[in-house]
Design a protein around this motif. Structure first.
Motif, short mmCIF file in Angstrom:
data_model
loop_
_atom_site.label_atom_id
_atom_site.label_comp_id
_atom_site.label_asym_id
_atom_site.label_seq_id
_atom_site.Cartn_x
_atom_site.Cartn_y
_atom_site.Cartn_z
N ALA A 6 0.83 -1.22 0.00
CA ALA A 6 0.00 0.00 0.00
C ALA A 6 0.86 1.26 0.00
O ALA A 6 0.52 2.26 -0.65
N THR A 7 1.99 1.23 0.69
CA THR A 7 2.87 2.40 0.74
C THR A 7 3.51 2.64 -0.63
O THR A 7 3.61 3.79 -1.08
N ASP A 8 3.95 1.56 -1.29
CA ASP A 8 4.51 1.72 -2.63
C ASP A 8 3.48 2.33 -3.58
O ASP A 8 3.80 3.22 -4.37
N ARG A 9 2.25 1.86 -3.50
CA ARG A 9 1.18 2.39 -4.36
C ARG A 9 0.92 3.87 -4.05
O ARG A 9 0.70 4.67 -4.94
N ALA A 10 0.96 4.23 -2.78
CA ALA A 10 0.76 5.63 -2.39
C ALA A 10 1.89 6.50 -2.94
O ALA A 10 1.66 7.62 -3.41
N ILE A 11 3.11 5.99 -2.87
CA ILE A 11 4.26 6.72 -3.44
C ILE A 11 4.07 6.92 -4.94
O ILE A 11 4.25 8.02 -5.46
N LEU A 12 3.70 5.86 -5.63
CA LEU A 12 3.50 5.95 -7.09
C LEU A 12 2.38 6.92 -7.44
O LEU A 12 2.51 7.72 -8.38
N ARG A 13 1.27 6.89 -6.70
CA ARG A 13 0.17 7.83 -6.96
C ARG A 13 0.63 9.27 -6.75
O ARG A 13 0.33 10.15 -7.56
N ALA A 23 11.81 13.56 -1.46
CA ALA A 23 11.58 12.44 -0.56
C ALA A 23 11.11 12.91 0.81
O ALA A 23 10.27 12.27 1.44
N SER A 24 11.60 14.04 1.28
CA SER A 24 11.19 14.55 2.60
C SER A 24 9.71 14.95 2.58
O SER A 24 8.96 14.61 3.51
N THR A 25 9.27 15.63 1.54
CA THR A 25 7.87 16.04 1.43
C THR A 25 6.97 14.82 1.28
O THR A 25 5.93 14.70 1.93
N LEU A 26 7.40 13.92 0.41
CA LEU A 26 6.64 12.69 0.17
C LEU A 26 6.54 11.87 1.46
O LEU A 26 5.46 11.37 1.81
N GLY A 31 3.78 9.62 6.19
CA GLY A 31 4.15 9.19 7.54
C GLY A 31 5.42 8.35 7.57
O GLY A 31 5.58 7.49 8.43
N LEU A 32 6.34 8.62 6.63
CA LEU A 32 7.62 7.92 6.57
C LEU A 32 8.76 8.91 6.76
O LEU A 32 8.62 10.10 6.49
N SER A 33 9.90 8.40 7.18
CA SER A 33 11.08 9.26 7.26
C SER A 33 11.60 9.51 5.85
O SER A 33 11.29 8.77 4.91
N GLN A 34 12.41 10.55 5.71
CA GLN A 34 13.00 10.86 4.40
C GLN A 34 13.86 9.70 3.89
O GLN A 34 13.73 9.31 2.74
N PRO A 35 14.74 9.11 4.74
CA PRO A 35 15.55 7.99 4.24
C PRO A 35 14.72 6.78 3.82
O PRO A 35 15.01 6.14 2.80
N ALA A 36 13.68 6.46 4.58
CA ALA A 36 12.83 5.31 4.23
C ALA A 36 12.11 5.57 2.90
O ALA A 36 11.99 4.67 2.05
N THR A 37 11.64 6.80 2.72
CA THR A 37 10.97 7.16 1.47
C THR A 37 11.95 7.08 0.31
O THR A 37 11.64 6.52 -0.75
#
Length: 152
Positions: A6-13, A23-26, A31-37
């Motif tokens: 679900a997180t991957d899909r949210a990133i792609l959307r 990455a920080s804004t995303l 609700g993810l850290s910048q490095p995780a994103t």
């Protein structure tokens, strides 16, 4: 095919809507850290799910008021190679996309021009003179509605 959660899909959307997101804004939005994103975006890019980021140009505002879709059937005589045709047609700046398709035509081209007389010039002087061009059918774009796609 890559497994998406679900997180991957949210990133792609989110990136489909605005590919310039950092990455920080995303990460803040999801609700993810910048490095995780960043790691997730890198994994999606490395897997080929994300390609190069491109600008969405407003062609009409740039003076290209006409878009035409061309169906091109290659002539059987001469047996020009597909690669030769693709290379030649890709060199024409007004040709935005070249799609090898199955059906009545061999190729579908998206061509932009300033106006119909300009399109006629491109068609007669550039496209119809390409190696192997046989039958051509033109469809002028009247309007376009962008759809978000399967992730939207």
């Amino acid at each position: 095919m890559i497994d998406l959660d679900a997180t991957d899909r949210a990133i792609l959307r989110a990136l489909q809507a605005d590919a310039t997101l950092k990455a920080s804004t995303l990460g803040r939005r999801l609700g993810l850290s910048q490095p995780a994103t960043w790691r997730r975006v890198k994994r999606l890019t490395d897997a080929g799910a994300l390609g190069p980021r491109r600008l969405d140009l407003d062609l009409e505002k740039l003076g290209f008021g006409v878009t035409v879709f061309l169906g091109v059937k290659l002539a059987l005589k001469g047996r020009v190679s597909l690669e030769d045709f693709e290379r030649a047609v890709s060199a024409i700046p007004e040709v935005q996309t070249v799609e090898h398709v199955l059906g009545l035509y061999d190729y579908r081209l998206r061509v932009v021009a300033r106006d119909l007389p300009d399109f006629e010039r491109v068609l007669r002087r550039r496209i119809m003179t390409l190696p192997g061009v046989g039958q051509v059918e033109a469809n002028v774009l009247l309007s376009e509605e962008r759809r978000p796609g399967p992730l939207g």
